[in-house]
Design a protein around this motif. Sequence first.
Motif, PDB file in Angstrom:
ATOM      1  N   GLN A  12      32.690  27.805  35.732  1.00 51.41           N
ATOM      2  CA  GLN A  12      31.923  29.006  35.396  1.00 51.41           C
ATOM      3  C   GLN A  12      32.081  30.144  36.403  1.00 51.41           C
ATOM      4  N   PRO A  13      32.063  29.892  37.721  1.00 53.35           N
ATOM      5  CA  PRO A  13      32.266  31.015  38.644  1.00 53.35           C
ATOM      6  C   PRO A  13      33.600  31.731  38.432  1.00 53.35           C
ATOM      7  N   LEU A  14      34.667  30.983  38.158  1.00 54.38           N
ATOM      8  CA  LEU A  14      35.968  31.605  37.915  1.00 54.38           C
ATOM      9  C   LEU A  14      35.949  32.419  36.630  1.00 54.38           C
ATOM     10  N   ILE A  15      35.294  31.890  35.614  1.00 49.08           N
ATOM     11  CA  ILE A  15      35.179  32.613  34.341  1.00 49.08           C
ATOM     12  C   ILE A  15      34.381  33.897  34.551  1.00 49.08           C
ATOM     13  N   ASP A  16      33.258  33.788  35.256  1.00 44.28           N
ATOM     14  CA  ASP A  16      32.410  34.961  35.497  1.00 44.28           C
ATOM     15  C   ASP A  16      33.141  36.029  36.296  1.00 44.28           C
ATOM     16  N   LEU A  17      33.858  35.620  37.344  1.00 45.20           N
ATOM     17  CA  LEU A  17      34.597  36.591  38.158  1.00 45.20           C
ATOM     18  C   LEU A  17      35.753  37.206  37.374  1.00 45.20           C
ATOM     19  N   ALA A  18      36.389  36.410  36.523  1.00 42.04           N
ATOM     20  CA  ALA A  18      37.459  36.957  35.674  1.00 42.04           C
ATOM     21  C   ALA A  18      36.891  37.987  34.698  1.00 42.04           C
ATOM     22  N   ASP A  19      35.711  37.705  34.158  1.00 35.35           N
ATOM     23  CA  ASP A  19      35.083  38.625  33.202  1.00 35.35           C
ATOM     24  C   ASP A  19      34.814  40.000  33.796  1.00 35.35           C
ATOM     25  N   VAL A  20      34.528  40.042  35.100  1.00 39.75           N
ATOM     26  CA  VAL A  20      34.239  41.337  35.739  1.00 39.75           C
ATOM     27  C   VAL A  20      35.404  41.796  36.616  1.00 39.75           C
ATOM     28  N   ASP A  21      36.570  41.165  36.443  1.00 38.22           N
ATOM     29  CA  ASP A  21      37.796  41.536  37.148  1.00 38.22           C
ATOM     30  C   ASP A  21      37.627  41.525  38.668  1.00 38.22           C
ATOM     31  N   GLU A  22      37.009  40.460  39.188  1.00 37.38           N
ATOM     32  CA  GLU A  22      36.771  40.345  40.631  1.00 37.38           C
ATOM     33  C   GLU A  22      37.388  39.095  41.257  1.00 37.38           C
ATOM     34  N   LEU A  23      38.264  38.396  40.556  1.00 35.35           N
ATOM     35  CA  LEU A  23      38.880  37.194  41.132  1.00 35.35           C
ATOM     36  C   LEU A  23      39.668  37.506  42.403  1.00 35.35           C
ATOM     37  N   ASP A  24      40.399  38.607  42.408  1.00 35.02           N
ATOM     38  CA  ASP A  24      41.222  38.931  43.574  1.00 35.02           C
ATOM     39  C   ASP A  24      40.400  39.170  44.833  1.00 35.02           C
ATOM     40  N   THR A  25      39.125  39.496  44.687  1.00 34.97           N
ATOM     41  CA  THR A  25      38.302  39.706  45.882  1.00 34.97           C
ATOM     42  C   THR A  25      38.151  38.416  46.679  1.00 34.97           C
ATOM     43  N   LEU A  26      38.268  37.264  46.016  1.00 34.45           N
ATOM     44  CA  LEU A  26      38.200  35.995  46.741  1.00 34.45           C
ATOM     45  C   LEU A  26      39.311  35.913  47.781  1.00 34.45           C
ATOM     46  N   LEU A  27      40.474  36.435  47.448  1.00 35.87           N
ATOM     47  CA  LEU A  27      41.611  36.389  48.361  1.00 35.87           C
ATOM     48  C   LEU A  27      41.468  37.364  49.520  1.00 35.87           C
ATOM     49  N   SER A  28      40.633  38.371  49.364  1.00 31.23           N
ATOM     50  CA  SER A  28      40.486  39.375  50.420  1.00 31.23           C
ATOM     51  C   SER A  28      39.314  39.091  51.351  1.00 31.23           C
ATOM     52  N   LEU A  29      38.651  37.951  51.188  1.00 30.03           N
ATOM     53  CA  LEU A  29      37.512  37.631  52.041  1.00 30.03           C
ATOM     54  C   LEU A  29      37.914  37.531  53.510  1.00 30.03           C
ATOM     55  N   PRO A  55      41.563  32.451  30.088  1.00 34.35           N
ATOM     56  CA  PRO A  55      43.000  32.708  30.269  1.00 34.35           C
ATOM     57  C   PRO A  55      43.289  33.518  31.542  1.00 34.35           C
ATOM     58  N   ASP A  56      42.431  34.476  31.856  1.00 33.88           N
ATOM     59  CA  ASP A  56      42.621  35.274  33.077  1.00 33.88           C
ATOM     60  C   ASP A  56      42.436  34.421  34.328  1.00 33.88           C
ATOM     61  N   ALA A  57      41.450  33.527  34.304  1.00 31.34           N
ATOM     62  CA  ALA A  57      41.222  32.647  35.460  1.00 31.34           C
ATOM     63  C   ALA A  57      42.417  31.718  35.670  1.00 31.34           C
ATOM     64  N   LEU A  58      42.950  31.166  34.584  1.00 32.86           N
ATOM     65  CA  LEU A  58      44.119  30.283  34.701  1.00 32.86           C
ATOM     66  C   LEU A  58      45.346  31.041  35.200  1.00 32.86           C
ATOM     67  N   GLU A  59      45.543  32.243  34.708  1.00 35.37           N
ATOM     68  CA  GLU A  59      46.666  33.062  35.172  1.00 35.37           C
ATOM     69  C   GLU A  59      46.517  33.389  36.653  1.00 35.37           C
ATOM     70  N   TRP A  60      45.302  33.684  37.091  1.00 36.61           N
ATOM     71  CA  TRP A  60      45.028  33.972  38.505  1.00 36.61           C
ATOM     72  C   TRP A  60      45.357  32.760  39.375  1.00 36.61           C
ATOM     73  N   ILE A  61      44.975  31.577  38.912  1.00 36.91           N
ATOM     74  CA  ILE A  61      45.282  30.354  39.655  1.00 36.91           C
ATOM     75  C   ILE A  61      46.799  30.181  39.755  1.00 36.91           C
ATOM     76  N   ARG A  62      47.507  30.321  38.637  1.00 32.65           N
ATOM     77  CA  ARG A  62      48.977  30.166  38.638  1.00 32.65           C
ATOM     78  C   ARG A  62      49.638  31.179  39.563  1.00 32.65           C
ATOM     79  N   THR A  63      49.214  32.413  39.488  1.00 37.70           N
ATOM     80  CA  THR A  63      49.814  33.479  40.282  1.00 37.70           C
ATOM     81  C   THR A  63      49.602  33.269  41.783  1.00 37.70           C
ATOM     82  N   ASN A  64      48.434  32.750  42.154  1.00 38.02           N
ATOM     83  CA  ASN A  64      48.082  32.652  43.570  1.00 38.02           C
ATOM     84  C   ASN A  64      48.205  31.253  44.158  1.00 38.02           C
ATOM     85  N   ASP A  65      48.617  30.289  43.341  1.00 35.39           N
ATOM     86  CA  ASP A  65      48.794  28.932  43.851  1.00 35.39           C
ATOM     87  C   ASP A  65      49.841  28.951  44.964  1.00 35.39           C
ATOM     88  N   GLY A  66      49.457  28.431  46.109  1.00 36.66           N
ATOM     89  CA  GLY A  66      50.348  28.443  47.266  1.00 36.66           C
ATOM     90  C   GLY A  66      50.216  29.699  48.111  1.00 36.66           C
TER      91      GLY A  66
END
Length: 174
Positions: A12-29, A55-66
Amino acid sequence: MNTTSLIVTDAQPLIDLADVDELDTLLSLAPDIRILIPDMVRHALLSHIDIPGVPDALEWIRTNDGHGVSVQCTEEFEEFIVLKRRHSDEVERHQNEQAAGEILGRELARGTEAIVLLIGDAEAEHASVLSNLPERVVPMSTSAYLQGLRSKQRQFKVGALLQRVLALGRPTAS
């Protein structure tokens, strides 16, 4: 060695952050933060691909894995697969959290200095589950994370955020 890990305890947190386009902020912490996603959580996302944000959360995981993000293998997921094959209708409800707990144990044993547990807002209401965590483990709900983003205008660091959450105190069981 200053190490910080953020463990995503549920989909749910990944879904919620994807919904508001804030997943990338996790990487900038912080430059060296490790974002750990249990394989059970990734599976939960795959199982609900039709939900907006997934789908956005899964794409974010794939893009940033590693690259700051890592899907972590757990025994919990392996057991889930075996049980699902044997009894497809008898799947335990809280397996995402159990897989996250497995990763938390590994991070504590590894000596990670600060660990943030990113939890869904509904799970954050169960204060008794979160009350006995070591001091270096800070639970944070998705809404608290987003509130921190807004209040600091996206320019906060993990250390400052951890200090703020610790200053507020841990939830206690009533």
